[in-house]
Enzyme design. Structure first.
Site, PDB file in Angstrom:
ATOM      1  N   PHE A   1      39.878  31.847  48.047  1.00 41.51           N
ATOM      2  CA  PHE A   1      39.095  31.775  47.086  1.00 41.51           C
ATOM      3  C   PHE A   1      39.241  33.022  46.070  1.00 41.51           C
ATOM      4  O   PHE A   1      38.907  34.088  46.314  1.00 41.51           O
ATOM      5  CB  PHE A   1      37.419  31.578  47.495  1.00 41.51           C
ATOM      6  CG  PHE A   1      36.673  31.495  46.266  1.00 41.51           C
ATOM      7  CD1 PHE A   1      36.547  30.073  45.713  1.00 41.51           C
ATOM      8  CD2 PHE A   1      36.206  32.281  45.553  1.00 41.51           C
ATOM      9  CE1 PHE A   1      35.747  29.758  44.574  1.00 41.51           C
ATOM     10  CE2 PHE A   1      35.397  32.190  44.587  1.00 41.51           C
ATOM     11  CZ  PHE A   1      35.263  30.843  43.872  1.00 41.51           C
TER      12      PHE A   1
ATOM     13  N   ASP B   1      42.242  41.129  46.214  1.00 44.97           N
ATOM     14  CA  ASP B   1      41.221  40.482  45.649  1.00 44.97           C
ATOM     15  C   ASP B   1      40.103  41.092  46.299  1.00 44.97           C
ATOM     16  O   ASP B   1      39.557  40.594  47.435  1.00 44.97           O
ATOM     17  CB  ASP B   1      41.138  39.045  45.498  1.00 44.97           C
ATOM     18  CG  ASP B   1      39.932  38.517  44.878  1.00 44.97           C
ATOM     19  OD1 ASP B   1      38.924  39.236  44.740  1.00 44.97           O
ATOM     20  OD2 ASP B   1      40.028  37.201  44.497  1.00 44.97           O
TER      21      ASP B   1
ATOM     22  N   LYS C   1      31.966  41.716  40.625  1.00 44.43           N
ATOM     23  CA  LYS C   1      30.691  41.365  41.258  1.00 44.43           C
ATOM     24  C   LYS C   1      29.867  42.723  41.375  1.00 44.43           C
ATOM     25  O   LYS C   1      29.283  43.013  40.262  1.00 44.43           O
ATOM     26  CB  LYS C   1      30.927  40.867  42.805  1.00 44.43           C
ATOM     27  CG  LYS C   1      31.302  39.147  42.749  1.00 44.43           C
ATOM     28  CD  LYS C   1      31.027  38.480  43.995  1.00 44.43           C
ATOM     29  CE  LYS C   1      31.349  36.942  43.500  1.00 44.43           C
ATOM     30  NZ  LYS C   1      32.438  36.400  44.409  1.00 44.43           N
TER      31      LYS C   1
END
Ligand SMILES: *Cc1c(COP(=O)(O)O)cnc(C)c1O
Length: 398
Positions: free
Chosen positions: A142, A227, A256
């Site tokens: 993802f 990531d 985030k």
């Protein structure tokens, strides 16, 4: 009409596109690990907005920095300079050990940025013929929701109705070092991966996989692109999840928790021979690098360091996981994770267990159907973890 949860749920359903299947809890305020709904209920948040609020909801230090900056200047665009961005980037690079950083807003934009700089490096440094670069990615990944990123998703739901797709990506099974080795060609410029696949169901590769992948990348002159939008900034008990294997990504992608949940702030970190390749006009974003985001990011990093959240995550995560592993339950297939990123895989869909926890005042969300993810803010205390575990034990017992 009384403005209870049902009122807001109906508004969402009527006026919003149905891109999510949220738990029916309508939050009106939050503080630290706790969130409060419009019906007067209180919950302990075990998701942390997918690890964006590692510093706890409405962290007072970040809030103070944000409100102060909001009253000075919020957006200049990169047409002009501001007195916040460089200060923040220096702090970020000194903390993480990279030469340079480029700020974006969402995580997906940072991933796109990493793809672009890796391709440019491939053409200008590695010498791959123009427009033939390949980036190897992992099954079950993802990395966000843009059209290029979903082009290399293996999730039907994320991609099936949205082609045509961007070429230049090759998928290998996550955790399979032989498959990675076989997939490498003279056109390979990057290997993009999550050290632990979060949305994929908290999938932890076996020890040594990342180190072996890193060695392959070095050997074949391929950029190692981590990531760490979800796993980075303390979530797994190290600053970065790749630190568990003592390796350093060539291109590091974060987002985030870089803002502690106040504002979308993401960044790509790398060194001069890579990120230095970007020239004026190559890339940009109206909001990227704005003074408000920079002030928020700087405060979010200060909280991470001053409150020792990385160390807390390691210590409390080990405790949380140890107690989960001792639960004897017919429903549990596997418990896995690192630090305070923990997945409990069940033999059946996890939704009803998440709903049962909601009834008991704990919010968590299933991922990949059968997995319950526990990722509370890193400011959680041991007493709060004990309280959560009591309920998890009860819910999994019957
Ligand atoms: C959340 C996430 C993204 C996307 O970030 P957005 O801010 O939602 O665009 C990318 N990669 C990983 C690993 C993530 O967890």
């Amino acid at each position: 009409m009384d403005k209870n949860s049902q009122y807001y749920i109906e508004l969402d359903e009527q006026w919003g596109a149905h891109t999510y299947h949220p738990l029916d809890v309508v939050i009106e305020r939050a503080q630290g690990v706790w969130v409060y709904d419009v019906d007067g209920n209180k919950y302990l948040d075990c998701l942390s907005a997918y690890s964006a609020v590692n510093q706890g909801h409405c962290n007072p230090d970040i809030m103070a920095a944000m409100t102060a900056q909001m009253q000075r200047v919020t957006l200049t665009s990169r047409a002009f300079r501001n007195d916040q961005m460089g200060v923040f980037l220096a702090q970020l690079c000194q903390l993480t050990g990279y030469d340079k950083a480029l700020m974006m807003n969402s995580g997906a934009e940072a991933v796109e940025t990493a793809i672009k700089i890796t391709r440019k490096w491939g053409y200008h440094v590695k010498g791959v013929p123009k427009h033939t670069a390949e980036i190897i990615v992992c099954g079950g990944n993802f990395h966000g929701r843009t059209t290029t990123i979903i082009s290399f998703s293996s999730e039907k739901k994320y991609k099936d109705d949205f082609g045509p797709f961007t070429p230049g990506f090759v998928t290998v099974p996550f955790g399979d070092i032989d498959a990675l080795s076989t997939a490498i060609t003279p056109h390979t410029v990057g290997f993009l991966f999550e050290p632990i696949q979060g949305e994929g169901g908290v999938i932890v590769p076996s020890d040594g996989y990342l180190q072996a992948a890193y060695a392959l990348c070095q050997q074949h002159n391929i950029l190692f692109m981590a990531d760490e939008i979800q796993t980075g900034l303390g979530r797994t008990g190290k600053l970065f999840a790749v630190d568990h294997e003592d390796i350093r990504a060539d291109v590091m992608i974060i987002g985030k928790a870089l803002s502690g949940g106040f504002y979308p702030v993401s960044a790509v970190l790398s060194d001069n021979p890579i990120l230095g390749l970007f020239q004026p006009g190559d890339h940009g974003s109206t909001y990227g690098g704005n003074p408000l985001a920079s002030a928020v990011g700087a405060a979010a990093l200060n909280v991470l360091v001053n409150d020792q959240l990385v160390e807390k995550s390691a210590e409390l995560g080990a405790y949380f996981m140890g107690r989960l592993l001792r639960i004897e339950s017919p429903y549990v297939k596997e418990v896995r994770g690192k630090g305070l990123l923990i997945g409990v895989e069940l033999h059946e869909p996890a939704r009803r267990f998440c709903e049962a926890l909601q009834q008991r005042g704990i919010l968590c969300k299933e991922t990949h159907e059968n997995v319950m993810r526990f990722a509370p803010p890193l400011v959680i205390t041991r007493d709060e973890i004990d309280w959560v575990l009591g309920h998890i034990e009860a819910v999994l017992a019957h």
